[in-house]
Every structure is written in C-alpha cells, then in structure tokens.
Design an enzyme around this catalytic site. Structure first.
Site, short mmCIF file in Angstrom:
data_model
loop_
_atom_site.label_atom_id
_atom_site.label_comp_id
_atom_site.label_asym_id
_atom_site.label_seq_id
_atom_site.Cartn_x
_atom_site.Cartn_y
_atom_site.Cartn_z
N HIS A 1 -60.28 -93.35 -171.05
CA HIS A 1 -59.86 -91.96 -171.27
C HIS A 1 -60.04 -91.53 -172.73
O HIS A 1 -59.93 -90.34 -173.04
CB HIS A 1 -58.42 -91.75 -170.81
CG HIS A 1 -57.38 -92.28 -171.74
ND1 HIS A 1 -56.74 -93.50 -171.56
CD2 HIS A 1 -56.84 -91.76 -172.88
CE1 HIS A 1 -55.88 -93.69 -172.53
NE2 HIS A 1 -55.91 -92.65 -173.35
N ASP B 1 -59.13 -98.33 -166.64
CA ASP B 1 -59.16 -97.47 -167.82
C ASP B 1 -59.71 -98.20 -169.05
O ASP B 1 -59.13 -98.15 -170.13
CB ASP B 1 -57.77 -96.90 -168.13
CG ASP B 1 -57.83 -95.74 -169.11
OD1 ASP B 1 -58.83 -95.00 -169.08
OD2 ASP B 1 -56.91 -95.59 -169.92
N SER C 1 -54.07 -95.49 -178.15
CA SER C 1 -54.85 -95.83 -176.97
C SER C 1 -56.11 -96.59 -177.40
O SER C 1 -56.86 -96.13 -178.26
CB SER C 1 -55.26 -94.58 -176.19
OG SER C 1 -54.17 -94.04 -175.49
#
Length: 249
Positions: free
Chosen positions: A63, A103, A197
């Site tokens: 993402h 992810d 992230s």
C-alpha cells in the site's frame, strides 16, 4: 545488591546491543515516494523501505506504492537515502513484485551501486514477549527524512482477522480477510506512526529482520470497530517476504 547489579548489567548489555545494531540497520533503510523535479517539494514521501537480497532490492508494504505515476510530467518512483552528513541521495526504482494478500512489495534500484542489505531472520523462532525494534520515517513528510528507531515487544501472535459478533462491525477488508487464507501477524507493544509502514521489524541484538511494519492493511481488519486508532502496532512476518524475493536476485 547483587541482584540489582546483575539486572543493571543485563539492561546495559541489551542497550549496548541495540546501540551497535542501529547504525548497521540505518544504512539499509530508505524513504519511498515519487520524485518530480519541477514540483515543490520534488520528493513526495509515502512510506519506509529497507534493502534486502543482493543490495538492489527494496522491501516495503504494497500500500506504500502509488497506484500510478505521471510519466508525461517526468514523475517517477524513487527512494531517498539519508546520509550521515545530511545529504540525501535520490535513486529511481521499479516495482518488480507485489503480494496484495500480505501487503508486501519489492522494488529494484535502476543502476548505481548496491546498498548494504539486511538479513532476513527465522520467524519460526519469534515468540511472544520477545524484544524487538523497528526503524523508519514516522510522519516523514513533517518530521523530516531522518530514520527513527522504536523499541517494544511482540505482545501477541494473532490472526489478521477476527470474526465479529455483529454484522455492523464488518467491513469489506475484514470480509475479504476472513474469506481468504487467513494468516497470523505480530501484534506489538510499541507505537508506530504513519510513515512507519514498510519499516523493518528487527532483533535488537543481531539486526535480523523478523517482520515488516504495517499501519493500514492490518488495522483495517483488526481494529475496524474502533473509532480512534490505538497505540497497538502490527507487523507482517518476514517469511512472506522471503517467498516474494526468492526468485528476484
């Protein structure tokens, strides 16, 4: 007194291990985003990544990667490597692998020299209560491109999706997770922030990567009933990254 002295020695030893490990990990951590020379700022930050494999590969969350770049405006996917002297090096990269189910994504440097890569650890030995650290760029666009280290423990090894007792607590992401091949993630007693992230979760003493920090993908399924984000953080076990890169070097 002897017990206290021994305890102090243990704390000092663990602290010394992290102090020695941080510079080694920092050399492999990069900021990910897009670069366009004519805009301000030229680099738009989206998340953290780290060097793996041959030194030309960058691991991160899927993402974190923008859906598209404007090639007609000479925009391209890039990483920024902060230097010890405050200088930043921008290098173009290409997306070479993506695992949407976990992810994860892998980028490859376009030309140039390889960077020091991090060792992928054995996550079969990861356990609850284990000390961990992670490094990335929390709120990178605001706080600057300086790698920041956080510490904590693995507080639980838990399913990515938890069945809810009320249909009102379900969302599309949770439904997909429960309907597909569910897997376990690391729940951390450590606070991460937007920008973390893609950060490497690593063993403080060896620097071996145990997982990849995740700030969006997991929270959408684990904490869907919460109106406000919690201080709990999550990481995807590194074994899924190992599978993704095994044929790329």
């Amino acid at each position: 007194m002897l017990v206290c002295a021994a305890a102090l020695c243990i704390v000092f030893s663990a602290h010394a291990g992290l102090v020695e490990t941080v510079p080694q990990v920092r050399a492999s951590v990069v900021a990910i985003g897009t670069y366009q020379r004519t805009r301000s700022p030229a680099f738009q930050f989206s998340g953290t990544g780290f060097v793996v494999g041959s030194g030309f590969l960058i691991a991160t969350n899927a993402h974190v990667i923008p859906d598209a770049v404007s090639e007609e405006r000479l925009e391209y996917l890039a990483v920024v490597m902060p230097g010890d002297d405050g200088e930043r090096t921008v290098r173009p990269v290409k997306l070479v692998a993506k695992d949407r189910d976990h992810d994860l994504a892998v980028l490859r440097f376009e030309g140039g020299a390889p960077l020091p890569s991090l060792t992928l650890g054995d996550t079969t030995k990861a356990s609850e209560g284990q000390n961990v650290a992670f490094m990335g760029f929390p709120i990178g666009g605001v706080l600057g491109m300086t790698p920041v280290t956080h510490t904590g423990i693995i507080s639980a090894i838990t399913p990515i999706g938890i069945p809810q007792g009320n249909s009102r607590d379900l969302n599309p992401a949770l439904v997909r997770r429960l309907a597909s091949d569910a897997f376990h993630v690391y729940q951390l007693d450590a606070t991460a922030y937007p920008g973390n992230s893609g950060s490497p979760l690593f063993d403080p003493d060896s620097g071996a990567v145990l997982g990849v920090l995740n700030m969006v993908f997991v929270k959408s399924t684990k904490e869907s009933v919460l109106s406000n984000p919690s201080g709990i953080s999550y990481a995807i076990p590194v074994r899924y990254l190992r599978k993704l890169i095994e044929h790329l070097d």
